[in-house]
Design an enzyme around this catalytic site. Structure first.
Site, PDB file in Angstrom:
ATOM      1  N   ILE A 182       0.839  -1.202   0.000  1.00 36.69           N
ATOM      2  CA  ILE A 182       0.000   0.000   0.000  1.00 36.69           C
ATOM      3  C   ILE A 182       0.873   1.251   0.000  1.00 36.69           C
ATOM      4  CG2 ILE A 182      -1.623   1.339   1.376  1.00 36.69           C
ATOM      5  CD1 ILE A 182      -2.851  -1.325   2.275  1.00 36.69           C
ATOM      6  N   CYS A 183       0.597   2.153  -0.960  1.00 32.84           N
ATOM      7  CA  CYS A 183       1.280   3.442  -1.051  1.00 32.84           C
ATOM      8  C   CYS A 183       2.798   3.214  -1.110  1.00 32.84           C
ATOM      9  CB  CYS A 183       0.855   4.320   0.129  1.00 32.84           C
ATOM     10  SG  CYS A 183       1.364   6.029  -0.017  1.00 32.84           S
ATOM     11  N   GLN A 184       3.553   3.800  -0.186  1.00 31.81           N
ATOM     12  CA  GLN A 184       5.002   3.576  -0.177  1.00 31.81           C
ATOM     13  C   GLN A 184       5.309   2.091   0.001  1.00 31.81           C
ATOM     14  OE1 GLN A 184       6.943   4.849   3.379  1.00 31.81           O
ATOM     15  NE2 GLN A 184       8.826   5.466   2.325  1.00 31.81           N
ATOM     16  N   GLY A 195       3.678  -0.185  -1.308  1.00 29.32           N
ATOM     17  CA  GLY A 195       3.538  -0.755  -2.643  1.00 29.32           C
ATOM     18  C   GLY A 195       4.841  -0.636  -3.424  1.00 29.32           C
TER      19      GLY A 195
END
Lengths: 350, 355
Positions: B146-148, B150
């Site tokens: 998720i986000c960073q 990811g």
């Protein structure tokens, strides 16, 4: 019977509305706190003043400690909204429908009494200042505290350093220069924010003009406020995504870091004189510890791999002893997947 | 036609309503305790330094053939995926039969100042993946970044693909240099060496200040004006406060990892341009040949969709799926639409590919 002028009647209506507002507000306050509010303000900003009184009640109410941060933010947001409410309601009472006049009323609402001169006509600067992060606020506070020392250092800027304390003098000169650079970059940043604020009013007027179509008219202050926020964010994004902003933002951050760095060096010098450990020393130890920690983890992982490999070899030796032939290579891999290629060779085959 | 038709009496009514809400808020705020979060029971299955891997306990036994490990960003706390009973990605995934684990990176302090991306990705993340595989009794797991997190997961997949069956990325920046990426734009002229050498670990408050300045009026003023509407509703107010807690409950960032992330990802855009090294190994997204599902939010102001969308063209996999979600960076976890759309999409995609 003589007819009263239109403007006087509007003024009377407005005063009557303000009185109604204040009475209703006082009633709500009594119900919420059992407290008696201050006398109705004599100035032209009863709605805004009502918010200020809420703020004082909240501050005195110890029960709200757990949510104090939220309450502060709530009141900061509501303050602007209520100022807008009052300003626009006044404008509505005057019956002036020109978009430019509405825009002026909006602009006026941000300039309520007591506002910092730097924030006049600059709502984006206000919003940025209201961000209460300690990471940013702490530095501003620190710089205010250090202002006298920096002013002192600034006087030394143009003088050549010499003698026993020349190194210290040069350090102060560099620190003062860094501070002046920071001030300069702050001014450039503020100028861009002011530009974004000016642009926000233009975008707002354009958006208002679009609302002249039937079915798209704005009939509530909240609707107008939301439109204003859309306009202000759009204008801010235009500026914030420009190459100029990128350069100025980077320069501002870098200038602030240089000032912090000089201050840290000064604190370290004092700490050394007092026999206290410094940040540099602690960082140095931290780095060594981290390297050791990482090496120990790698060692432990290698140890586990070796352990598996030895177990596989032992199993193979046992098999040789029992059956006189080695395990199939596949079984060896299953027993110890990290076993190196030569581990699967049996002494007998070498 | 006049664009504005605000009757002063109506404005007065609005003001009074707002004041009544404030008065009600006085009572409600006194009744609301410090909000709790986390809807689902979980147990720790692996710890290392400040890092903990939890396994969520569903009401039924998982039916999925491989566990799903969630790798969250370092910049916020992972409980966003399980915020409350009716806003929980985790709870919905469990109900669909997934076996869900999550990495909690903890709150770095001075002792973590020197942690690098190598430590995070080749160290902690690799050992978390191994621990989950061992705990679940499988050789390969599914990873959801998720986000960073990811971006970390993409690097991990490029370097250790043999440990994964499938990869899912959510609101993950891939191309950091698209024109609408404000955060990236602002970092471009920053001297990040000077920044980290000066600050050490990067304070969470500074990070939050930066995020709020992306939309200063909307995030710092309009949101709280809108809060007036719910001040007399205890449940809604608790929801608001829970979200507020999550937004500002942010860990400091380990200095060295921050330095490299800004330099290589934000400034250098090396994830797509190439040349990114984690430890001593180069990361090439072409090495990722396992199935990848990329989910992004169409109204994301932190990771604009333009930053996530190009992922497919940089991967080596032939099995790439992308899903555009109608919502924002936070809404993708907590909105009603998210509860209905995201967990089933993940579950169905995994079910077709997990062996």
């Amino acid at each position: 019977m003589p007819t009263r002028p239109e403007s006087t009647r509007a003024q009377d209506d407005w005063q009557s509305l303000s009185r109604q507002y204040w009475e209703a507000w006082a009633d709500a306050t009594r119900k919420a706190f059992g407290a008696k509010p201050d006398e109705a303000p004599q100035d032209k900003t009863p709605w805004h003043e009502g918010l200020e009184q809420w703020s004082r009640f909240f501050s005195a109410d110890k029960a709200r400690d757990a949510q104090s941060e939220v309450v502060e933010r709530l009141l900061a947001g509501a303050r602007s909204y209520f100022a807008l409410l009052q300003s626009l309601a006044e404008k509505g009472a005057e019956g002036n429908a020109d978009p430019q006049a509405w825009s002026d009323a909006l602009r006026e609402s941000f300039n309520f009494p007591g506002a910092d001169a730097a924030l006049i006509d600059n709502p984006l600067a206000r919003a940025l200042r209201e961000l209460a992060g300690q990471g940013a606020k702490g530095f501003e506070q620190m710089m205010e505290d250090l202002q006298p020392a920096l002013n002192e250092a600034r006087t030394l800027l143009g003088m050549p350093a010499f003698g026993y304390l020349r190194e210290h003098q040069e350090h102060y000169q560099r620190m003062a220069t860094a501070w002046l650079d920071y001030q300069q970059e702050t001014n450039r940043y503020n100028a861009l924010i002011a530009r974004a604020s000016r642009r926000a009013f233009e975008v707002f007027e354009n958006k208002l003009a679009e609302r002249g179509e039937p079915g798209r008219q704005i009939d509530s202050v909240r609707g107008l406020y939301d439109l204003w926020v859309d306009a202000a964010e759009e204008a801010y994004a235009e500026v914030a995504l420009s190459d100029e902003f990128r350069e100025v933002y980077g320069a501002l951050v870098n200038a602030q870091m240089r000032v912090r760095r000089h201050l840290q060096q000064e604190v370290e010098r004092v700490a050394t004189d007092l026999g206290m450990p410094t940040r540099t020393e602690i960082d140095s130890m931290g780095r060594r510890l981290h390297d050791l920690h990482r090496a120990a983890k790698n060692h432990a992982e290698n140890h586990d791999a070796l352990h598996e490999e030895i177990a596989a070899l032992r199993a193979e030796v046992e098999r040789l002893k029992t059956h006189g032939k080695p395990l199939a290579p596949k079984s060896v891999r299953a027993a110890g997947k990290t076993a190196p290629r030569n581990a699967r060779k049996t002494p007998g085959r070498e | 036609m006049e664009p504005i038709r605000i009757d002063p009496k109506r404005a007065l009514e609005e003001a009074l309503r707002a004041q009544q809400k404030l008065a009600a808020g006085m009572r409600t705020l006194r009744e609301v305790e410090d909000v709790d979060y986390g809807a689902t029971d979980k147990e720790p299955v692996h710890t290392e330094d400040k890092v903990v891997v939890y396994r969520y306990k569903g009401k039924q036994k998982p039916t999925a053939r491989a566990p799903l490990l969630i790798c969250y960003a370092l910049v916020n706390r992972p409980y966003m995926v399980d915020l409350q009973d009716d806003r929980s990605l985790v709870k919905n995934l469990l109900a669909l039969g997934e076996d869900v684990y999550i990495i909690d990176w903890g709150y770095p302090d001075g002792a973590d100042r020197w942690l690098t991306l190598d430590d995070y990705i080749n160290g902690y993340l690799r050992r978390c993946v191994d621990a989950v595989a061992k705990h679940a009794g499988v050789k390969k797991i599914n990873l959801l970044g998720i986000c960073q997190g990811g971006a970390f997961s993409l690097c991990f997949a490029a370097l250790h693909q043999h440990k994964l069956q499938n990869l899912i990325t959510m609101v993950t920046p891939v191309d950091f240099h698209t024109p609408d990426n404000m955060l990236s734009h602002w970092t471009r002229c920053m001297d990040v060496d000077l920044f980290v050498d000066t600050l050490g670990n990067v304070p969470a408050d500074l990070m939050n200040w930066c995020y709020l300045t992306l939309k200063p009026l909307r995030l710092n003023q309009q949101k709280y004006v809108a809060m007036l509407d719910i001040l007399d509703d205890k449940v809604e107010l608790e929801n608001f406060l829970r979200m507020e807690k999550w937004i500002f409950d942010s860990p400091d960032q380990a200095g060295e990892a921050f330095r490299q992330f800004i330099k290589d990802f934000y400034q250098g855009n090396k994830l797509v341009k190439g040349g990114l090294k984690i430890g001593d190994r180069e990361v090439s997204l072409k090495n990722v040949t396992i199935p990848v599902l990329n989910i992004f939010a169409e109204q994301d102001h932190l990771v604009p969709p333009s930053a996530s969308r190009p992922l497919g063209e940089h991967l080596g996999t032939k099995d790439y799926t992308q899903l555009a979600f109608k919502g924002g960076h936070i809404g993708i976890y907590v909105s009603g639409r998210a509860q209905r759309e995201v967990p089933p999409a993940i579950h169905e995609w995994l079910a077709k590919r997990t062996r």
